[in-house]
Design an enzyme around this catalytic site. Structure first.
Site, PDB file in Angstrom:
ATOM      1  CD  GLU A 132      -2.916  -1.280   2.253  1.00 28.44           C
ATOM      2  OE1 GLU A 132      -2.375  -1.392   3.388  1.00 28.44           O
ATOM      3  OE2 GLU A 132      -4.150  -1.309   2.083  1.00 28.44           O
ATOM      4  CD  GLU A 155      -3.450  -7.295   3.413  1.00 27.32           C
ATOM      5  OE1 GLU A 155      -3.152  -8.148   2.547  1.00 27.32           O
ATOM      6  OE2 GLU A 155      -2.950  -6.164   3.451  1.00 27.32           O
TER       7      GLU A 155
HETATM    8  C1  1HE Z   1       7.012  -9.045  11.756  1.00 21.54           C
HETATM    9  C2  1HE Z   1       6.286  -8.870  10.579  1.00 21.54           C
HETATM   10  C3  1HE Z   1       5.047  -8.177  10.652  1.00 21.54           C
HETATM   11  C4  1HE Z   1       8.092  -9.948  10.096  1.00 21.54           C
HETATM   12  N1  1HE Z   1       4.636  -7.737  11.865  1.00 21.54           N
HETATM   13  N2  1HE Z   1       6.568  -8.592  12.932  1.00 21.54           N
HETATM   14  N3  1HE Z   1       2.271  -8.847   6.835  1.00 21.54           N
HETATM   15  C5  1HE Z   1       2.507 -10.164   6.676  1.00 21.54           C
HETATM   16  O1  1HE Z   1       1.648 -10.994   6.812  1.00 21.54           O
HETATM   17  C6  1HE Z   1       3.941 -10.537   6.378  1.00 21.54           C
HETATM   18  C7  1HE Z   1       4.543 -11.239   7.562  1.00 21.54           C
HETATM   19  N4  1HE Z   1       5.968 -11.441   7.399  1.00 21.54           N
HETATM   20  C8  1HE Z   1       6.497 -12.393   6.575  1.00 21.54           C
HETATM   21  O2  1HE Z   1       5.791 -13.108   5.887  1.00 21.54           O
HETATM   22  C9  1HE Z   1       7.972 -12.541   6.561  1.00 21.54           C
HETATM   23  O3  1HE Z   1       8.494 -11.955   7.753  1.00 21.54           O
HETATM   24  C10 1HE Z   1       8.672 -11.871   5.352  1.00 21.54           C
HETATM   25  C11 1HE Z   1       8.362 -12.673   4.074  1.00 21.54           C
HETATM   26  C12 1HE Z   1       8.234 -10.409   5.175  1.00 21.54           C
HETATM   27  C13 1HE Z   1      10.214 -11.844   5.585  1.00 21.54           C
HETATM   28  O4  1HE Z   1      10.652 -13.169   5.903  1.00 21.54           O
HETATM   29  P1  1HE Z   1      12.052 -13.380   6.637  1.00 21.54           P
HETATM   30  O5  1HE Z   1      12.315 -14.862   6.669  1.00 21.54           O
HETATM   31  O6  1HE Z   1      13.089 -12.501   5.999  1.00 21.54           O
HETATM   32  O7  1HE Z   1      11.878 -12.791   8.130  1.00 21.54           O
HETATM   33  P2  1HE Z   1      11.139 -13.462   9.413  1.00 21.54           P
HETATM   34  O8  1HE Z   1      12.089 -14.419  10.073  1.00 21.54           O
HETATM   35  O9  1HE Z   1       9.812 -13.992   9.056  1.00 21.54           O
HETATM   36  O10 1HE Z   1      10.889 -12.207  10.346  1.00 21.54           O
HETATM   37  C14 1HE Z   1      11.948 -11.539  11.002  1.00 21.54           C
HETATM   38  C15 1HE Z   1      11.368 -10.876  12.232  1.00 21.54           C
HETATM   39  O11 1HE Z   1      10.443  -9.860  11.815  1.00 21.54           O
HETATM   40  C16 1HE Z   1      10.553 -11.841  13.101  1.00 21.54           C
HETATM   41  O12 1HE Z   1      10.651 -11.377  14.428  1.00 21.54           O
HETATM   42  P3  1HE Z   1      11.620 -12.128  15.503  1.00 21.54           P
HETATM   43  O13 1HE Z   1      11.455 -11.318  16.751  1.00 21.54           O
HETATM   44  O14 1HE Z   1      11.119 -13.537  15.580  1.00 21.54           O
HETATM   45  O15 1HE Z   1      13.019 -12.045  14.903  1.00 21.54           O
HETATM   46  C17 1HE Z   1       9.139 -11.618  12.614  1.00 21.54           C
HETATM   47  O16 1HE Z   1       8.165 -11.948  13.589  1.00 21.54           O
HETATM   48  C18 1HE Z   1       9.148 -10.130  12.377  1.00 21.54           C
HETATM   49  N5  1HE Z   1       8.118  -9.726  11.435  1.00 21.54           N
HETATM   50  N6  1HE Z   1       6.978  -9.416   9.569  1.00 21.54           N
HETATM   51  C19 1HE Z   1       5.387  -7.959  12.961  1.00 21.54           C
HETATM   52  N7  1HE Z   1       4.315  -7.915   9.580  1.00 21.54           N
HETATM   53  C20 1HE Z   1      -3.140  -1.037   7.048  1.00 21.54           C
HETATM   54  S1  1HE Z   1      -3.558  -2.635   6.905  1.00 21.54           S
HETATM   55  C21 1HE Z   1      -2.241  -3.490   6.214  1.00 21.54           C
HETATM   56  C22 1HE Z   1      -2.469  -4.949   6.395  1.00 21.54           C
HETATM   57  C23 1HE Z   1      -1.220  -5.734   6.234  1.00 21.54           C
HETATM   58  O17 1HE Z   1      -0.151  -5.209   6.038  1.00 21.54           O
HETATM   59  S2  1HE Z   1      -1.389  -7.430   6.344  1.00 21.54           S
HETATM   60  C24 1HE Z   1       0.183  -8.080   5.972  1.00 21.54           C
HETATM   61  C25 1HE Z   1       1.008  -8.302   7.197  1.00 21.54           C
END
Ligand code: 1HE
Length: 257
Positions: free
Chosen positions: A111, A131
């Site tokens: 977005e 989402e």
């Molecule tokens: C996060 C988030 C997050 C990572 N909120 N903490 N967004 C999503 O559904 C995407 C969620 N994230 C992922 O699918 C993956 O993290 C990625 C593909 C983006 C990257 O993968 P990767 O392997 O490089 O990283 P990771 O090991 O998954 O994440 C690293 C850290 O970032 C980990 O935290 P840690 O404390 O365990 O090291 C994750 O929990 C954290 N992290 N993404 C919080 N999104 C206005 S409305 C909009 C609606 C939306 O955006 S919905 C989509 C949400």
């Protein structure tokens, strides 16, 4: 020391705005959104083009899901409206914005990229709207702006299946207009931004202010506003000088930059 969250650097009329929370994949928390808003306001006052990019392994993982585990409907509504306000500042502000995308550009990250006027992506970038997988809905403007860029049919597919588009598919769909080799998105964005920064201010104003509004108008109203905008731009001092420069062979030909 508090986290910086969003960096800002201004070089040669171009503001570089970097999402700077790489350990959380630039997930957009409330604090990051507020920092982004402040940086955009500063950048728009000081630069003629701005580039939004992500520090670390990706552009942005979208909404910070850890802040969304327990919110009341009215809170989510206001939160979404807050995102709209920040992204509207980018979209309708005076300075063209370029998104330089690498790695994940998902959910709210997509977005944000959609709020920019031009998108550059490197091979290896991917775009998704997860989402549905998380049990939530888009809230940062995707139903209007991502749907306009991609077409509602593709957005429907992405939201109902979780499908990701790679950079090549995103280019075919019209979401991005430049694809670069890995590691080159910022270099390409710099090149694009330098061109944008040299463009005539009234033309830029027409592209940023008139063109999106014309898309919402009837054909006749759109053509009327186009003529009004042409009258404004073509009678400005800048137009006189730039037209004369071409006729006196002091300006590049079309396509030469
Ligand atoms: C996060 C988030 C997050 C990572 N909120 N903490 N967004 C999503 O559904 C995407 C969620 N994230 C992922 O699918 C993956 O993290 C990625 C593909 C983006 C990257 O993968 P990767 O392997 O490089 O990283 P990771 O090991 O998954 O994440 C690293 C850290 O970032 C980990 O935290 P840690 O404390 O365990 O090291 C994750 O929990 C954290 N992290 N993404 C919080 N999104 C206005 S409305 C909009 C609606 C939306 O955006 S919905 C989509 C949400």
């Amino acid at each position: 020391m508090p986290e910086q969250l969003v960096s800002l650097e201004i070089r040669d009329d171009v503001a570089w705005i970097g999402l700077d929370r790489p350990q959380k994949r630039n997930a957009i928390s409330d604090a990051l959104l507020a920092a982004l808003d402040a940086r955009v306001e500063q950048a728009q006052a000081a630069a003629r083009a701005l580039v939004v990019f992500g520090h670390g392994p990706c552009f942005s993982a979208g909404l910070d899901l850890s802040e969304h585990k327990a919110r009341e409907p009215a809170e989510v509504f206001q939160h979404s409206r807050g995102w709209h306000r920040v992204f509207r500042r980018i979209r309708t502000g005076p300075v063209p914005a370029i998104a330089a995308v690498h790695g994940a550009c998902v959910g709210g990250g997509l977005e944000l990229a959609a709020a920019c006027h031009i998108r550059v992506a490197e091979e290896g970038a991917f775009f998704a709207l997860p989402e549905g997988t998380r049990g939530i809905f888009v809230g940062g403007g995707a139903s209007v702006h991502v749907a306009r860029l991609l077409g509602a049919a593709r957005m429907t597919d992405m939201m109902l299946t979780g499908r990701a588009l790679d950079a090549a598919a995103a280019e075919r769909a019209g979401l991005v207009t430049y694809v670069t080799p890995g590691g080159q998105a910022q270099a390409k964005a710099a090149e694009v931004a330098a061109k944008v920064a040299r463009m005539a201010p009234l033309t830029v104003m027409g592209v940023l202010q008139a063109l999106p509004r014309i898309q919402d108008m009837s054909e006749e109203d759109g053509l009327f506003v186009e003529s009004m905008m042409a009258a404004l731009a073509q009678t400005g001092r800048d137009a006189q000088e730039r037209l004369a420069a071409f006729l006196e062979k002091r300006a590049p030909k079309a396509g030469e930059g």
